[in-house]
Structures are given as structure tokens and as C-alpha cells.
Design a protein around this motif. Sequence first.
Motif, short mmCIF file in Angstrom:
data_model
loop_
_atom_site.label_atom_id
_atom_site.label_comp_id
_atom_site.label_asym_id
_atom_site.label_seq_id
_atom_site.Cartn_x
_atom_site.Cartn_y
_atom_site.Cartn_z
N UNK A 1 0.84 -1.21 0.00
CA UNK A 1 0.00 0.00 0.00
C UNK A 1 0.87 1.25 0.00
N UNK A 2 1.93 1.28 0.81
CA UNK A 2 2.82 2.44 0.85
C UNK A 2 3.53 2.63 -0.50
N UNK A 3 3.93 1.53 -1.13
CA UNK A 3 4.59 1.62 -2.44
C UNK A 3 3.62 2.16 -3.50
N UNK A 4 2.40 1.66 -3.49
CA UNK A 4 1.39 2.15 -4.44
C UNK A 4 1.12 3.64 -4.20
N UNK A 5 0.99 4.03 -2.93
CA UNK A 5 0.78 5.44 -2.60
C UNK A 5 1.95 6.30 -3.11
N UNK A 6 3.16 5.79 -2.95
CA UNK A 6 4.34 6.51 -3.43
C UNK A 6 4.29 6.71 -4.95
N UNK A 7 3.92 5.66 -5.68
CA UNK A 7 3.84 5.76 -7.15
C UNK A 7 2.70 6.68 -7.59
N UNK A 8 1.57 6.63 -6.88
CA UNK A 8 0.47 7.56 -7.18
C UNK A 8 0.87 9.00 -6.90
N UNK B 1 9.47 6.45 1.39
CA UNK B 1 10.49 5.39 1.51
C UNK B 1 10.69 5.01 2.97
N UNK B 2 10.78 6.03 3.82
CA UNK B 2 11.01 5.78 5.24
C UNK B 2 9.86 4.97 5.82
N UNK B 3 8.62 5.26 5.41
CA UNK B 3 7.47 4.49 5.88
C UNK B 3 7.52 3.06 5.37
N UNK B 4 7.92 2.89 4.11
CA UNK B 4 8.04 1.54 3.53
C UNK B 4 9.12 0.76 4.28
N UNK B 5 10.27 1.39 4.49
CA UNK B 5 11.37 0.72 5.18
C UNK B 5 10.97 0.38 6.62
N UNK B 6 10.16 1.22 7.24
CA UNK B 6 9.72 0.98 8.61
C UNK B 6 8.71 -0.16 8.69
N UNK B 7 7.93 -0.37 7.61
CA UNK B 7 6.90 -1.39 7.64
C UNK B 7 7.43 -2.79 7.33
N UNK B 8 8.67 -2.90 6.93
CA UNK B 8 9.24 -4.21 6.59
C UNK B 8 10.76 -4.15 6.72
N UNK B 9 11.38 -5.30 6.78
CA UNK B 9 12.84 -5.37 6.81
C UNK B 9 13.44 -5.46 5.41
N UNK C 1 11.91 0.50 -0.09
CA UNK C 1 11.76 1.94 -0.25
C UNK C 1 12.80 2.51 -1.19
N UNK C 2 14.06 2.31 -0.87
CA UNK C 2 15.12 2.88 -1.70
C UNK C 2 15.25 2.15 -3.03
N UNK C 3 14.84 0.88 -3.09
CA UNK C 3 14.94 0.17 -4.36
C UNK C 3 13.85 0.61 -5.33
#
Length: 173
Positions: free
Chosen positions: A83-90, A136-144, A148-150
Motif C-alpha cells: 500500500x505504501x509503495x502504491x501510494x508513493x507511485x500515485x 520510503x522511510x514508511x516503507x522501510x519501517x513497515x518491513x525489513x 523503499x530505496x529500491x
Amino acid sequence: MPILMVQATRGRLIRPRESADMSNLTNIVIGLVVVGLLLSRQLQPRLAKESSSLRLVLVLGVTGLIEMETAIGHHTVPVATVAWLVLSLLAGAGMGAVRAVTVTIWRAEDGSAWRQGTQFTAALWLVSLAAHFALDALVEHSTQIPLGTSSIRLYLAVTIGVQREIVRWRAAR
């Protein structure tokens, strides 16, 4: 005992976390270089080609997908991360659309369409990158998984692609 890996370029031993950190740094540097080149080109008067190549967008998109797939590996990606990745792309698509409106377009005496980004276009690029890095920071925080950076290259492909198409559409009118 942690597993050690041999770095192919120098033959020195590195820890897996160090390898992930270097990959993240590489993605960030590539993203910043691409944006720097884009900004320098967008702030100059340039012919608005109505049939320009999608090569940059495709290269960024494909390499971005490959980088994300490599980062995921065999891990299961949580729904919140997706969801965070999709939000980032949107958000990237939205920022591309807003930036496209700030580009000045005019017709030369010979009828050719020209375009030039404004200082506001450049400022919106900085806002766009800041928004991506925050997500990215939210994505990185939600998983190991370093998703985010990739995702920076895929984000750039989306935001550049949307801006490019809207500018092309405006220039063709």
C-alpha cells in the motif's frame, strides 16, 4: 556467525547488511544523478517533440522493477508495504502532472513547439523527491526488506512519464 560475501569488484569480504546499505546508497545516487540531469535539461528551452522516445522512462521502469524484485527475493511482502509503495507511485504520478502544468510551452515562428521548465518546476522536483524519500522511510519501517530505496527508479519512471506525456499533449494542442 554472519555469512560473509565477497564483493566482486575488490574481492574484500563484506557483511550482508553492508551490502544492502551500499545498494541503497547506489539507488539514491542514481536517482539524484537522473534528477540532476533532468533538471538541467528541463530548465533549458528545448524543442517539444511530439513523438519523442520513451527510452529513459522504459529503462528506469524496467531497472526499477528488477531492483525491487531483487530486494524482495524470497520474502513475503506485507500488504501495508504494498500500500505504501502504491501510494508513493500515485504521489509520483500526481507530482508529474502538477510539474507538467508549470512547464512553459510556446510556438516558434516556424510553428515548432518549444518547452521550458520554470523555477517552480525545479522546486516541485525537490518536493517530489522529498515526498518519495518520506514514503520510503514508511516503507522501510513497515518491513525489513529495502523496498523503499529500491523503488526510486520505478518512481522516477512514473513521475517522468506522466510529466512527459502531459507536456507532449499540451505541446500538440
